[in-house]
Design a protein around this motif. Structure first.
Motif, PDB file in Angstrom:
ATOM      1  N   SER A  46      -5.020  -2.419  -5.685  1.00  0.00           N
ATOM      2  CA  SER A  46      -5.441  -2.691  -7.061  1.00  0.00           C
ATOM      3  C   SER A  46      -6.886  -2.258  -7.236  1.00  0.00           C
ATOM      4  CB  SER A  46      -5.311  -4.182  -7.375  1.00  0.00           C
ATOM      5  OG  SER A  46      -6.337  -4.916  -6.730  1.00  0.00           O
ATOM      6  N   ALA A  52      -9.903  -2.224  -4.444  1.00  0.00           N
ATOM      7  CA  ALA A  52     -10.682  -1.003  -4.225  1.00  0.00           C
ATOM      8  C   ALA A  52     -12.177  -1.291  -4.327  1.00  0.00           C
ATOM      9  CB  ALA A  52     -10.270   0.054  -5.252  1.00  0.00           C
ATOM     10  N   HIS A  68      -7.237  -0.346  -0.232  1.00  0.00           N
ATOM     11  CA  HIS A  68      -7.871  -0.088  -1.529  1.00  0.00           C
ATOM     12  C   HIS A  68      -6.878   0.383  -2.583  1.00  0.00           C
ATOM     13  CE1 HIS A  68      -7.762   3.707   0.701  1.00  0.00           C
ATOM     14  NE2 HIS A  68      -7.739   4.326  -0.470  1.00  0.00           N
ATOM     15  N   ARG A  69      -5.702   0.830  -2.151  1.00  0.00           N
ATOM     16  CA  ARG A  69      -4.716   1.308  -3.121  1.00  0.00           C
ATOM     17  C   ARG A  69      -3.983   0.177  -3.839  1.00  0.00           C
ATOM     18  NH1 ARG A  69      -3.666   5.220   1.107  1.00  0.00           N
ATOM     19  NH2 ARG A  69      -1.883   4.009   1.849  1.00  0.00           N
ATOM     20  N   SER A 125       1.933   1.773  -4.198  1.00  0.00           N
ATOM     21  CA  SER A 125       1.352   0.747  -5.064  1.00  0.00           C
ATOM     22  C   SER A 125       1.511   1.099  -6.544  1.00  0.00           C
ATOM     23  CB  SER A 125      -0.121   0.534  -4.723  1.00  0.00           C
ATOM     24  OG  SER A 125      -0.823   1.760  -4.744  1.00  0.00           O
ATOM     25  N   ASP A 126       1.371   2.353  -6.901  1.00  0.00           N
ATOM     26  CA  ASP A 126       1.538   2.734  -8.311  1.00  0.00           C
ATOM     27  C   ASP A 126       2.963   2.452  -8.780  1.00  0.00           C
ATOM     28  OD1 ASP A 126      -1.073   3.550  -8.476  1.00  0.00           O
ATOM     29  OD2 ASP A 126      -0.630   5.677  -8.112  1.00  0.00           O
ATOM     30  N   GLN A 146      -9.946   0.765   5.239  1.00  0.00           N
ATOM     31  CA  GLN A 146      -9.783   2.067   4.592  1.00  0.00           C
ATOM     32  C   GLN A 146      -8.607   2.835   5.178  1.00  0.00           C
ATOM     33  OE1 GLN A 146     -13.748   3.466   5.377  1.00  0.00           O
ATOM     34  NE2 GLN A 146     -14.507   2.925   3.321  1.00  0.00           N
ATOM     35  N   GLY A 182      -5.314   1.717   3.922  1.00  0.00           N
ATOM     36  CA  GLY A 182      -5.065   2.016   2.511  1.00  0.00           C
ATOM     37  C   GLY A 182      -5.053   0.783   1.624  1.00  0.00           C
ATOM     38  N   THR A 206       0.803  -1.218   0.000  1.00  0.00           N
ATOM     39  CA  THR A 206       0.000   0.000   0.000  1.00  0.00           C
ATOM     40  C   THR A 206       0.841   1.276   0.000  1.00  0.00           C
ATOM     41  OG1 THR A 206      -0.104   0.055   2.426  1.00  0.00           O
ATOM     42  CG2 THR A 206      -1.821  -1.183   1.271  1.00  0.00           C
ATOM     43  N   ARG A 207       2.118   1.166   0.356  1.00  0.00           N
ATOM     44  CA  ARG A 207       2.935   2.374   0.509  1.00  0.00           C
ATOM     45  C   ARG A 207       3.149   3.094  -0.815  1.00  0.00           C
ATOM     46  NH1 ARG A 207       8.332   3.300   0.143  1.00  0.00           N
ATOM     47  NH2 ARG A 207       8.755   1.071  -0.083  1.00  0.00           N
TER      48      ARG A 207
END
Length: 963
Positions: free
Chosen positions: A773, A777, A770-771, A559-560, A765, A768, A556-557
């Motif tokens: 994928s 999410a 949801h971050r 993810s992108d 939530q 994080g 989650t830190r």
């Protein structure tokens, strides 16, 4: 004729159907059929089956089998065929009787004229056929004498329209006089892989996996070889206690079948064939160079004429008609002849260092460190390139340890063993045997690992780190003891404190073994040790492992950036990327829900490695593809991939992966609504995984039980199971916690635990999750909607379903559509039908039977008529269950029903709980709609059931918890 063929005729259904059609004359081939095939392929077994089937339908059978030494004896085959009819000749005209008596040796006189003999034969057969239909069977017609062939040919061309059938068999490539009859010919080829395995397992059960694979490869589908090869092995060899020899021994029958033709060839031809047998990759130019001018193109002609070999003209490549011909040639050569041939091939392959090293090793007569080092380097070089199934396979063929059907990776293990034998120094010998043991763990030779480690001994400079790594691999792959593997790997790191720079066996082995241990435990210690091990490498050298670590530990830190890193890493992989580079990336991609973008790379590796490479990585690769297919709603494809992997795992002894696959299939069975199968598989998995500390596998088993319980409407059990995967209020971003948020929230809501459901959503939530994928999410957003207050849920459902790419994950997407449709129906919003219909369509498409029925029932409650379809439940209700269901559908409480039927309210509740799964429903509200297709419920109160709220179903109102 309708009886099923026995195991000896496995894979011969089409041939037996042809034979049956010959008996009943509905085949355009005519009254005669010639079976052609290589020696040992099963022609005689088919003729024997034909004789038995003909007798079963009341035919008389006459049978003869020609032999080579009688080919010059006039009427020898006819004598054998007609001897059982010797007492019938007296029924014929005198001139026919006299001729037949002469053929059968019952009267003196010269050999009859062929035409006279032919007419006498036809007269006898016609007379006999008047009593009952007749089948003539002649085996080995290539050796039938000319006189018998003439008479048989004469008769065969005149039996059409009679009650006589003619069935013959002949070897491929060998023509006799009977072949000029022009019978309909049917080629009998080798058995298909599965049929060959069926025959071998039936005749020789209990073979060690490696022995079984070797025999299947060398038999190449030949039934005689499958039956006979094990007879020449000792019991210890068959059960894997002693290694198999480089050249399998041949029984007398196999020697006669496969060695005879080659043994008759001229000496220069045999020399050329020996060279070809020792290097299956060499072209004709290389072979002639190795022959040093003692062989030319003409020397190959006798072998081609005898169909011992065949040549691919374009490539100039020579191959043997059957692997056992090659084995026979190698066994027939004296040791000195083989060594000289290896030496000649090594000289001819100066520009092919890997293959040259093999031949030098086989030519060596004693320890030779230079040769041992060259052989070891050839294997290590191929391993570094991830190309054990390619370059190493070619090298191994040169050593004639295995034929072209054998795996290159298996031969690489043999190469390291040979390098150990050639090592003058005990420490080098020990190291190379340990390397062979390590490699054997990845190449499907687990049964050899312990023996190799024992053979390595305890030399002072034995690489103990690699010993521990090989043992850890064995433990995880075979028994699945991840705790013991973790302790061994920790010791291996302690013993090897140097920073890794050259991709040594020790370092890469530690990384991959630690990754597997970490992936399948939920404890932090293995991951911390894995992180420590990676720190010894240059960062660029461990990119696949680091990305996998981040995807599971800290997704989650960033993810992108993690998804981009995965895309970049996959993009730079070479076409023949090493499996140990690809598999960590594939695990990471599954964790980030992006594997679908890279499936083709995983499949390419599978196709390259499954027949001769790192089989230990092929199996998890198939499992990861299976998982990806499940989450994308391709459930049939997922189960096909799982079965593909399950066909490999037990054969090669990978029990660890077999259990992971069965756990995944348990969850799949639950998704489809097969409760019994899901529960049996999950219980079996839990029993295996729990004592071994394999928490992730145990979590999959619990997930299967939670899905199964939801399908039955038992949300309390579903909650208990899913809560043991990830505690309520503390969702983990790891696997499988991130995937189970919606499951826990739904089960909590259905069992009145609204505070826990909302706390779990809030924690997810805040973390994080949801971050990670788009799929996660959607899961978190859907869970938020399910747990929300009644008057707040609508916009949350809309938000969940409108997330980007939401429809790519049909299972979760349809579940949220169903939940939204239920909420809309409760609020009397006409859009309910739209969302319920969409959910139903998806559930039917992917095969979610229980959820399909639930969606149908909800649609009926909105007034939409639906067909029961193939997914409708078919189990019949008992009389008492039917009474209870009808009264409950009328709106009566359990107490009221009990008073009418003189039963306790608890008994009524138990009956309702059992009949819900039969009807494919989960609540009283759906009873009336479920009963409608069976029979109408006669009561006006029933109309009220369609509009029952969750409060009236016995479930808590989501707003009531705040009143």
């Amino acid at each position: 004729m309708s009886s099923r063929p026995g195991v000896d005729l496995a894979g011969r259904t089409a041939e037996l159907e042809l034979i049956d059609s010959l008996f009943i004359r509905n085949d355009p081939s005519g009254p005669g059929v010639l079976l052609r095939g290589d020696p040992g392929v099963g022609k005689t077994a088919l003729l024997t089956a034909a004789a038995a089937r003909a007798a079963d339908v009341g035919m008389r059978v006459l049978r003869a089998s020609a032999v080579e030494f009688e080919a010059e004896m006039n009427f020898s085959a006819l004598h054998q065929l007609l001897y059982p009819l010797r007492h019938h000749a007296g029924r014929l005209a005198d001139h026919h009787r006299d001729v037949l008596d002469q053929i059968l040796g019952l009267a003196p006189g010269p050999s009859p004229d062929p035409l006279v003999a032919s007419t006498a034969l036809l007269a006898l057969l016609s007379d006999i056929a008047t009593e009952r239909p007749l089948l003539l069977i002649v085996d080995n017609v290539q050796w039938v004498d000319r006189a018998s062939a003439t008479a048989l040919g004469f008769a065969a061309r005149r039996i059409d329209g009679t009650l006589i059938a003619f069935l013959a068999a002949s070897r491929t490539g060998e023509d006799g006089f009977v072949h000029h009859i022009r019978l309909y010919e049917r080629m009998i080829g080798p058995l298909a892989e599965q049929s060959a395995a069926t025959l071998l397992d039936a005749r020789w059960p209990g073979l060690a996996p490696a022995v079984r694979r070797r025999l299947l490869a060398e038999a190449a589908g030949n039934p005689l070889a499958l039956v006979e090869l094990p007879t020449a092995l000792t019991d210890r060899q068959r059960f894997g206690q002693d290694p198999l020899p480089a050249f399998l021994p041949l029984s007398g029958r196999l020697e006669e079948t496969f060695a005879a033709a080659a043994g008759k060839l001229p000496a220069p031809t045999r020399k050329l064939l020996l060279l070809a047998a020792l290097d299956a990759e060499s072209d004709l130019t290389t072979l002639q160079t190795a022959a040093q001018g003692s062989a030319d193109g003409d020397d190959l002609a006798p072998a081609l004429q005898a169909t011992v070999v065949q040549v691919e003209t374009a490539a100039g490549h020579l191959s043997f008609r059957h692997p056992l011909i090659r084995t026979a040639i190698l066994r027939a050569a004296l040791p000195g002849e083989r060594r000289a041939a290896h030496q000649a091939l090594a000289a001819a392959l100066a520009d092919k260092p890997e293959r040259r090293a093999w031949h030098l090793a086989e030519a060596a007569t004693g320890p030779d460190e230079a040769v041992a080092r060259a052989l070891e380097e050839a294997v290590l070089s191929a391993w570094r390139r991830g190309n054990l199934s390619g370059a190493t396979a070619r090298a191994s063929d040169g050593a004639a340890v295995f034929d072209r059907r054998r795996s290159g990776a298996s031969a690489a293990v043999a190469a390291l063993m040979r390098a150990g034998e050639l090592s003058p120094h005990p420490g080098d010998r020990s190291r190379r045997l340990v390397e062979a043991a390590y490699l054997a763990t990845d190449t499907g030779q687990l049964e050899d690992v312990s023996r190799l480690l024992a053979d390595a001994g305890q030399a002072l400079d034995t690489p103990t780190g690699l010993v521990f790594v090989a043992t850890a691999h064995l433990l995880t792959n075979d028994e699945g003891d991840v705790d013991a593997a973790y302790r061994l790997l920790a010791r291996a790191l302690d013993d090897n404190t140097d920073t890794a720079k050259n991709h040594n066996w020790d370092d890469c082995g530690i990384l991959y073994a630690l990754l597997l241990v970490s992936l399948y435990t939920l404890r932090p210690e293995p991951w911390q040790l894995f992180k420590t091990a990676m720190a010894r490498f240059e960062p660029a050298a461990v990119t696949p492992f680091r990305l996998c670590y981040d995807a599971y530990i800290d997704p989650t830190r960033a993810s992108d950036a993690l998804r981009k890193g995965l895309a970049d890493a996959f993009a730079v992989l070479p076409a023949d990327a090493a499996p140990w580079e690809l598999i960590p990336l594939a695990f990471a991609a599954v964790a980030m829900d992006t594997l679908s973008d890279y499936r083709y790379l995983v499949r390419r590796m599978i196709e390259r490695e499954r027949d001769g490479g790192a089989i230990a990585m092929v199996i998890p690769a198939l499992m990861l593809l299976c998982h990806d297919s499940y989450v994308h709603g391709q459930w049939d494809e997922a189960e096909s991939l799982a079965q593909e992997a399950l066909d490999l795992a037990p054969v090669y002894g990978y029990r660890f992966w077999e259990r992971q696959l069965r756990a995944l299939l348990a969850a799949g069975a639950a998704l489809r609504g097969d409760v019994d199968l899901a529960q049996s598989r999950s219980e079996e998995t839990t029993t295996w995984a729990a004592p071994r500390g394999i928490e992730v596998t145990e979590a999959y088993a619990r997930a299967a039980r939670s899905f199964a319980a939801m399908g039955q409407g038992d949300y309390e059990e579903a909650y208990v199971q899913v809560a043991r995967i990830d505690p309520p209020g503390a969702p983990s971003p790891g696997i499988p916690g991130r995937w189970k948020v919606l499951d826990l929230v739904e089960a909590a809501v259905r069992t009145g635990r609204m505070d826990e459901a909302r706390a779990h959503v809030a924690a997810a939530q805040e973390a994080g999750i949801h971050r990670i994928s788009p799929r996660i999410a959607m899961i978190i957003a859907g869970a938020a909607a399910v747990a929300a207050d009644e008057n707040e849920a609508g916009p949350l459902f809309e938000a969940a379903l409108s997330l980007p790419q939401a429809a790519r994950w049909p299972w979760e997407h349809a579940r949220i559509q169903l939940a939204y449709g239920q909420w809309l129906r409760r609020t009397r919003d006409p859009r309910a039908r739209l969302y319920l219909s969409a959910a139903l369509e998806t559930f039917v498409r992917i095969g979610a039977k229980v959820m399909s029925q639930r969606a149908r029932n909800e649609l009926r409650a909105t007034g939409v008529a639906t067909t029961t379809g193939p997914d409708a439940p078919t189990a019949a209700l008992t009389v008492q269950e039917r009474q209870i269901a009808e009264l409950a559908a009328m709106g009566l409480t359990n107490k009221q029903i009990g008073e009418r039927l003189f039963l306790s309210h608890r008994t009524i509740g138990s009956h309702l709980h059992r009949l819900y799964p039969k009807l494919g429903i989960t609540s009283r509200a759906a009873l009336r709609a479920a009963l409608e297709p069976m029979a109408p419920v006669e009561d006006d109160q029933g109309a009220q059931s369609a509009s029952l709220t969750e409060d009236q179903e016995g479930l808590p109102s989501r707003s009531a918890t705040h009143d």
